[in-house]
Write a protein that holds these residues in place. Structure first.
Motif, PDB file in Angstrom:
ATOM      1  N   ASP A   1       0.866  -1.185   0.000  1.00  0.00           N
ATOM      2  CA  ASP A   1       0.000   0.000   0.000  1.00  0.00           C
ATOM      3  C   ASP A   1       0.900   1.232   0.000  1.00  0.00           C
ATOM      4  OD1 ASP A   1      -2.393   1.590   0.184  1.00  0.00           O
ATOM      5  OD2 ASP A   1      -3.337  -0.117   1.188  1.00  0.00           O
TER       6      ASP A   1
ATOM      7  N   ILE B   1       2.988   4.375  -1.506  1.00  0.00           N
ATOM      8  CA  ILE B   1       3.735   4.548  -2.766  1.00  0.00           C
ATOM      9  C   ILE B   1       5.194   4.107  -2.685  1.00  0.00           C
ATOM     10  CG2 ILE B   1       2.245   6.425  -3.574  1.00  0.00           C
ATOM     11  CD1 ILE B   1       4.419   8.407  -2.704  1.00  0.00           C
TER      12      ILE B   1
ATOM     13  N   THR C   1      -8.136  -0.472  -4.826  1.00  0.00           N
ATOM     14  CA  THR C   1      -6.956   0.392  -4.790  1.00  0.00           C
ATOM     15  C   THR C   1      -5.954   0.002  -5.869  1.00  0.00           C
ATOM     16  OG1 THR C   1      -5.223   1.339  -3.372  1.00  0.00           O
ATOM     17  CG2 THR C   1      -5.711  -1.001  -3.066  1.00  0.00           C
TER      18      THR C   1
ATOM     19  N   LEU D   1      -2.217   1.631  -8.332  1.00  0.00           N
ATOM     20  CA  LEU D   1      -1.089   2.537  -8.545  1.00  0.00           C
ATOM     21  C   LEU D   1      -1.166   3.157  -9.931  1.00  0.00           C
ATOM     22  CD1 LEU D   1       1.693   0.199  -7.127  1.00  0.00           C
ATOM     23  CD2 LEU D   1       0.965   2.388  -6.117  1.00  0.00           C
TER      24      LEU D   1
ATOM     25  N   ARG E   1      -0.843   6.611  -5.418  1.00  0.00           N
ATOM     26  CA  ARG E   1      -1.790   5.634  -4.883  1.00  0.00           C
ATOM     27  C   ARG E   1      -3.207   6.153  -5.066  1.00  0.00           C
ATOM     28  NH1 ARG E   1      -2.309   0.414  -3.779  1.00  0.00           N
ATOM     29  NH2 ARG E   1      -0.072   0.508  -3.360  1.00  0.00           N
TER      30      ARG E   1
ATOM     31  N   TYR F   1      -7.622   5.198  -4.639  1.00  0.00           N
ATOM     32  CA  TYR F   1      -8.648   4.366  -4.005  1.00  0.00           C
ATOM     33  C   TYR F   1     -10.016   4.683  -4.599  1.00  0.00           C
ATOM     34  CZ  TYR F   1      -5.132   3.762  -0.306  1.00  0.00           C
ATOM     35  OH  TYR F   1      -3.975   3.487   0.378  1.00  0.00           O
TER      36      TYR F   1
END
Ligand code: MTE
Ligand code: CO
Length: 390
Positions: A62, A64, A287, A289, A326, A328
């Motif tokens: 989780d 970065i 979630t 990247l 990151r 969500y």
């Protein structure tokens, strides 16, 4: 529950006995319950582990920052084990004064700290012809993001004094592959670093200890590890890694070359095939990247229905140029099938393309620079598969 929850009512060993004291592990390690969070390779991909790759377990992470022990590794001739006392960095070619630096010399230059992603140009390469590997660790795990401490390359080049005719730089590694890549001097003088630390501690051997080149936003292959020499020239050097490799063969038989920038890209890391949904309907955290070699990520959209409708995801954590971002999307899952996709947009205005759009432009000969939109099918039972929708 009448009997009470044994996780609360039973006395556990960790309540009963003293734990280990300080110094039980002078260099710490993760909890034994996290033993599954490791780099993994795909054994059939390469003939031998010394010229191979393993992958960052993105589905377990989780934020970065990639922890040092989980940064994917890519070696062309294994990991060089180098005594820093015997390591030298040479600058030669079109300079006023050829120079040789020891590690100590380098540590006496003013240094900087910067967070960057490194992505291998071959990341997602196995997916060019269709969905293949079942997990974002394998489809997208040739990327990591750490804080580098190092000396701006410009300071070292200025120390040697660049001749006006110099336009390119050749970076060379000290490993058995003696990996070499040409880099335009303009980039070298802009934001490249000669780094000796990652996330605060010395580079790991796998990441080029004691010295590596940092080439922000550009393909991982140019980030020469175990860096020992920089030669200034007046043309690209046409090395193996920029002619037969790391070029993109198009349908008409010509090849794109010098495709240095890693274009805007994103992936949902959870849910994903290695991170299925195990809790049934209700609140679900989606979630992932996003990153771009062109700068910051300005927006990420997420689709639950294979790209028909899009919602703007929430970016959380620092937003830094050429670093992982990151995102969500917190949803109330009704328990029905999802076709999850993410689409990133960078500050230069580039929009991550669909895989079909990418194939229409580039064909399917290449393994490099696949930044197409990934689809995960989440089934009603929570199992997740790598699929493609058209
Ligand atoms: N540098 C040297 N000297 N030897 C190598 O094999 N591999 C390159 C690059 N630098 C390599 C190298 C490739 S293809 C990539 S993607 C990155 O290093 C991988 O960096 P990492 O192992 O830190 O993830
Ligand atoms: Co690579």
């Amino acid at each position: 529950r009448a009997a009470g929850d044994p996780a609360i009512t039973e006395i556990k060993d960790w309540n009963r006995y003293l734990g280990e004291g300080v110094d039980a592990a002078p260099y710490g390690a993760p909890s034994p319950f996290e033993a599954h969070v490791v780099r993994r390779d795909v054994p059939w991909l390469t003939a031998d582990p010394v010229s191979s790759v393993n992958f960052t377990p993105l589905h377990e992470l989780d934020g970065i920052i990639t922890p040092n022990g989980l940064c994917f590794e890519r070696h062309h001739a294994g990991v060089a084990t180098i005594d820093p006392a015997e390591h030298r960095l040479m600058i030669n070619g079109l300079v006023d004064t050829p120079l040789v630096f020891t590690m100590q010399d380098l540590q006496r230059f003013p240094r900087e700290n910067r967070l960057y992603f490194l992505e291998c140009a071959a990341n997602t390469g196995m997916e060019w012809r269709g969905a293949q590997l079942n997990g974002c660790q394998f489809t997208h795990g040739m990327v990591h993001c750490v804080v580098y401490t190092g000396v701006p390359l410009k300071l070292l080049l200025d120390e040697a004094g660049l001749k006006a005719s110099g336009t390119w730089l050749l970076a060379e590694g000290a490993d058995a592959a003696a990996m070499t890549r040409s880099i335009p001097l303009e980039k070298a003088l802009d934001d490249c670093l000669v780094a000796f630390k990652m996330n605060g501690e010395a580079l790991r051997p796998e990441q080029g200890y004691p010295l590596r080149l940092v080439v922000p936003g550009w393909e991982g292959n140019m980030w020469v590890k175990w860096l020992r020499r920089l030669e200034i020239g007046d043309a690209p050097y046409a090395q193996r890694e920029e002619t037969s490799k790391y070029t993109d063969l198009l349908d008409d038989g010509t090849a794109r070359r010098h495709t240095f920038v890693m274009d805007v890209k994103s992936v949902i890391t959870s849910p994903s095939p290695q991170a299925p949904v195990t809790h049934g309907k209700g609140p679900l955290v989606i979630t992932g990247l996003a990153w771009s070699g062109n700068g910051r990520i300005s927006r990420v959209d997420v689709s639950l229905d294979g790209g028909r409708n899009w919602q703007t995801a929430r970016l959380d954590g620092p937003s830094l140029s050429k670093a992982l971002h990151r995102f969500y999307l917190d949803i109330d899952w009704d328990g029905s099938e999802l076709l999850l996709q993410s689409r990133a947009i960078d500050e230069a205005g580039y929009v991550q393309p669909s895989k079909d759009a990418l194939r229409a432009a580039r064909g399917v000969n290449s393994i490099y620079h696949n930044n197409g939109i990934q689809t995960w099918q989440v089934r009603a039972d929570g199992v997740v598969e790598n699929v493609e929708v058209s």
